[in-house]
Design a protein around this motif. Sequence first.
Motif, PDB file in Angstrom:
ATOM      1  N   PHE A 173      17.436  -6.334 -45.042  1.00 33.33           N
ATOM      2  CA  PHE A 173      16.393  -5.540 -44.403  1.00 33.33           C
ATOM      3  C   PHE A 173      15.290  -6.391 -43.774  1.00 33.33           C
ATOM      4  CE2 PHE A 173      17.659  -2.423 -47.875  1.00 33.33           C
ATOM      5  CZ  PHE A 173      18.379  -1.607 -47.020  1.00 33.33           C
ATOM      6  N   GLU A 174      15.286  -7.700 -44.016  1.00 37.22           N
ATOM      7  CA  GLU A 174      14.188  -8.549 -43.567  1.00 37.22           C
ATOM      8  C   GLU A 174      13.872  -8.413 -42.072  1.00 37.22           C
ATOM      9  OE1 GLU A 174      15.633  -9.866 -47.406  1.00 37.22           O
ATOM     10  OE2 GLU A 174      16.654  -9.499 -45.476  1.00 37.22           O
ATOM     11  N   PRO A 175      14.866  -8.277 -41.186  1.00 36.37           N
ATOM     12  CA  PRO A 175      14.553  -8.162 -39.753  1.00 36.37           C
ATOM     13  C   PRO A 175      13.734  -6.932 -39.388  1.00 36.37           C
ATOM     14  CG  PRO A 175      16.857  -8.766 -40.067  1.00 36.37           C
ATOM     15  CD  PRO A 175      16.322  -8.390 -41.413  1.00 36.37           C
TER      16      PRO A 175
ATOM     17  N   ASP B  47       4.487  -1.024 -34.679  1.00 42.70           N
ATOM     18  CA  ASP B  47       3.825   0.219 -35.087  1.00 42.70           C
ATOM     19  C   ASP B  47       4.269   1.378 -34.196  1.00 42.70           C
ATOM     20  OD1 ASP B  47       2.499  -1.200 -37.001  1.00 42.70           O
ATOM     21  OD2 ASP B  47       0.606  -1.323 -35.898  1.00 42.70           O
ATOM     22  N   GLY B  48       4.428   2.536 -34.810  1.00 37.08           N
ATOM     23  CA  GLY B  48       4.804   3.720 -34.073  1.00 37.08           C
ATOM     24  C   GLY B  48       6.297   3.926 -33.950  1.00 37.08           C
ATOM     25  N   LYS B  49       7.088   2.957 -34.428  1.00 35.39           N
ATOM     26  CA  LYS B  49       8.541   3.069 -34.385  1.00 35.39           C
ATOM     27  C   LYS B  49       9.094   3.321 -35.788  1.00 35.39           C
ATOM     28  CE  LYS B  49       9.363   0.072 -30.353  1.00 35.39           C
ATOM     29  NZ  LYS B  49      10.135  -1.093 -29.858  1.00 35.39           N
ATOM     30  N   VAL B  50      10.325   3.853 -35.831  1.00 33.70           N
ATOM     31  CA  VAL B  50      10.949   4.220 -37.106  1.00 33.70           C
ATOM     32  C   VAL B  50      12.324   3.563 -37.208  1.00 33.70           C
ATOM     33  CG1 VAL B  50      11.899   6.136 -38.466  1.00 33.70           C
ATOM     34  CG2 VAL B  50       9.724   6.414 -37.236  1.00 33.70           C
ATOM     35  N   ALA B  51      12.625   3.015 -38.376  1.00 34.65           N
ATOM     36  CA  ALA B  51      13.965   2.509 -38.680  1.00 34.65           C
ATOM     37  C   ALA B  51      14.694   3.571 -39.491  1.00 34.65           C
ATOM     38  CB  ALA B  51      13.889   1.218 -39.479  1.00 34.65           C
ATOM     39  N   VAL B  52      15.739   4.150 -38.910  1.00 36.13           N
ATOM     40  CA  VAL B  52      16.542   5.149 -39.611  1.00 36.13           C
ATOM     41  C   VAL B  52      17.687   4.406 -40.297  1.00 36.13           C
ATOM     42  CG1 VAL B  52      17.796   7.319 -39.415  1.00 36.13           C
ATOM     43  CG2 VAL B  52      15.940   6.810 -37.805  1.00 36.13           C
ATOM     44  N   LEU B  53      17.627   4.327 -41.605  1.00 33.97           N
ATOM     45  CA  LEU B  53      18.561   3.514 -42.374  1.00 33.97           C
ATOM     46  C   LEU B  53      19.908   4.217 -42.521  1.00 33.97           C
ATOM     47  CD1 LEU B  53      16.118   2.409 -45.238  1.00 33.97           C
ATOM     48  CD2 LEU B  53      16.601   1.214 -43.080  1.00 33.97           C
ATOM     49  N   GLY B  54      20.937   3.623 -41.943  1.00 31.36           N
ATOM     50  CA  GLY B  54      22.292   4.173 -42.073  1.00 31.36           C
ATOM     51  C   GLY B  54      22.947   3.659 -43.342  1.00 31.36           C
TER      52      GLY B  54
ATOM     53  N   ARG C 110      14.018   1.801 -51.418  1.00 33.60           N
ATOM     54  CA  ARG C 110      12.859   1.126 -52.031  1.00 33.60           C
ATOM     55  C   ARG C 110      12.851  -0.355 -51.677  1.00 33.60           C
ATOM     56  NH1 ARG C 110       9.986   5.440 -52.196  1.00 33.60           N
ATOM     57  NH2 ARG C 110      10.656   7.015 -53.725  1.00 33.60           N
ATOM     58  N   GLN C 111      14.025  -0.950 -51.537  1.00 32.69           N
ATOM     59  CA  GLN C 111      14.090  -2.351 -51.093  1.00 32.69           C
ATOM     60  C   GLN C 111      13.579  -2.482 -49.668  1.00 32.69           C
ATOM     61  OE1 GLN C 111      18.153  -3.630 -51.621  1.00 32.69           O
ATOM     62  NE2 GLN C 111      18.146  -3.185 -53.809  1.00 32.69           N
TER      63      GLN C 111
ATOM     64  N   ILE D  86       9.679  -4.153 -46.916  1.00 31.78           N
ATOM     65  CA  ILE D  86       9.589  -4.779 -45.596  1.00 31.78           C
ATOM     66  C   ILE D  86       8.821  -3.911 -44.620  1.00 31.78           C
ATOM     67  CG2 ILE D  86      10.907  -5.778 -43.689  1.00 31.78           C
ATOM     68  CD1 ILE D  86      11.331  -7.217 -46.355  1.00 31.78           C
ATOM     69  N   LEU D  87       9.061  -2.603 -44.667  1.00 30.24           N
ATOM     70  CA  LEU D  87       8.481  -1.654 -43.719  1.00 30.24           C
ATOM     71  C   LEU D  87       7.945  -0.461 -44.498  1.00 30.24           C
ATOM     72  CD1 LEU D  87       8.416  -1.755 -40.555  1.00 30.24           C
ATOM     73  CD2 LEU D  87      10.376  -0.201 -40.578  1.00 30.24           C
ATOM     74  N   PRO D  88       6.761   0.055 -44.159  1.00 33.24           N
ATOM     75  CA  PRO D  88       6.200   1.197 -44.897  1.00 33.24           C
ATOM     76  C   PRO D  88       7.131   2.407 -44.862  1.00 33.24           C
ATOM     77  CG  PRO D  88       4.558   0.247 -43.424  1.00 33.24           C
ATOM     78  CD  PRO D  88       5.865  -0.399 -43.077  1.00 33.24           C
ATOM     79  N   LEU D  89       7.062   3.229 -45.879  1.00 35.83           N
ATOM     80  CA  LEU D  89       7.957   4.383 -46.002  1.00 35.83           C
ATOM     81  C   LEU D  89       7.810   5.346 -44.830  1.00 35.83           C
ATOM     82  CD1 LEU D  89      10.082   5.565 -47.939  1.00 35.83           C
ATOM     83  CD2 LEU D  89       8.245   6.912 -48.979  1.00 35.83           C
ATOM     84  N   ASP D  90       6.597   5.423 -44.245  1.00 40.63           N
ATOM     85  CA  ASP D  90       6.434   6.348 -43.126  1.00 40.63           C
ATOM     86  C   ASP D  90       7.094   5.836 -41.850  1.00 40.63           C
ATOM     87  OD1 ASP D  90       4.680   4.374 -42.339  1.00 40.63           O
ATOM     88  OD2 ASP D  90       2.924   5.667 -42.191  1.00 40.63           O
TER      89      ASP D  90
END
Length: 376
Positions: free
Chosen positions: A292-294, A300-307, A327-328, A332-336
């Motif tokens: 997930f490090e990358p 800001d303002g973008k979302v990572a949708v975890l597949g 949670r891992q 790296i990136l806030p939950l929101d």
Amino acid sequence: MTKKYFEHVGSFLRPAELVAARAGFEAGTVTAQELKSVEDQAIKDLVDKQIAAGLEKVTDGEFRRAYWHLDFFWGFGGIDHVQAAEGYHFHDETTKADSALIAGKITGDKHPFVEAYQFLKAYVDETGAPVEAKYTIPAPAQFYFELIRDAEHVEKLNSIYPDFEELRADIKAAYLQVIADLVAAGLKTLQVDDCTWGTLVDNNFLAAWGALTGKTAEEVRTELGHLFLTLNNDVYENVPEGLLVNTHVCRGNYHSTWAASGGYDPIAKELFGKEVVTEYFLEFDNDRSGGFEPLAEITDGKVAVLGLITSKEGTLEDKQAVIDRIRQAEKILPLDQLWLSTQCGFASTEEGNILTEADQWKKLALVKEVIDEVWG
């Protein structure tokens, strides 16, 4: 932050009656109108099922397509449906040899996907359900990549477009024409599917391309990364105001196998930092996708949708294991700025992945269950 929705990447397994109708059409025993009638009903049934499953953005399952990308390319003016020298090579299978070959100047007028979306939107509105009809198309970079697929494609492309800047301008104009027509039909969310970034994390691809061009792997990655970003942002930066543009980054999804392997690290700055999209639907269902490090490069303002939930096979993931991985990622990136989906669609091509229709709905139910537990 843009409100996040429970939605699927896009494609669903084709029902048996649709598979039979398409086979009949190819054999000449089913007319185009008969096939369309079967497609229409299959799409209505699918929309009903998506609504029942709680999806807030629904698709037509890509039921009118054989491929997630080629059918869209074939809808452009100046593009022919041809057979390439060979199919796409996946990990342990090769696809059919269908391809898109340039035949003239590229235009986006009267693209058949617009009518297809109009049907989807009209039926979604007819249901009265509080859901949105989204649509999926392949990325501009993916279109260019198809046009340079092999030596024959490159030769033909250069004969029509000896000036790259003219080609770039026509790709941009064609895409923006189709997108404007889709928006006029009511589209609010466009998902752009893209395997080009997936090739740039794969060392085998980089070595092979470098051998053809006399360049190092890093030179190939840098050059193509800049090219893909340029072609995509030419379009994404100029879509109609109010249209939400998301992307799905894939490493290949054909009959439950894959084409590329590697983490997002080498492309993170360009993809996550510079591509003008709002949400990234990302593969994270196995070790081939890296860590997930990358995600730290997502602005800001973008979302990572975890597949995190695979669409390639039917075994259902352990819910707590999925939550633990979220949670891992949260380190790296806030939950929101995080969300959840399956890693890809269930049928990027009409062959579909190796799981059942019941399996695909169980997968989506798990996605919804985890979303409700983690985000509330």
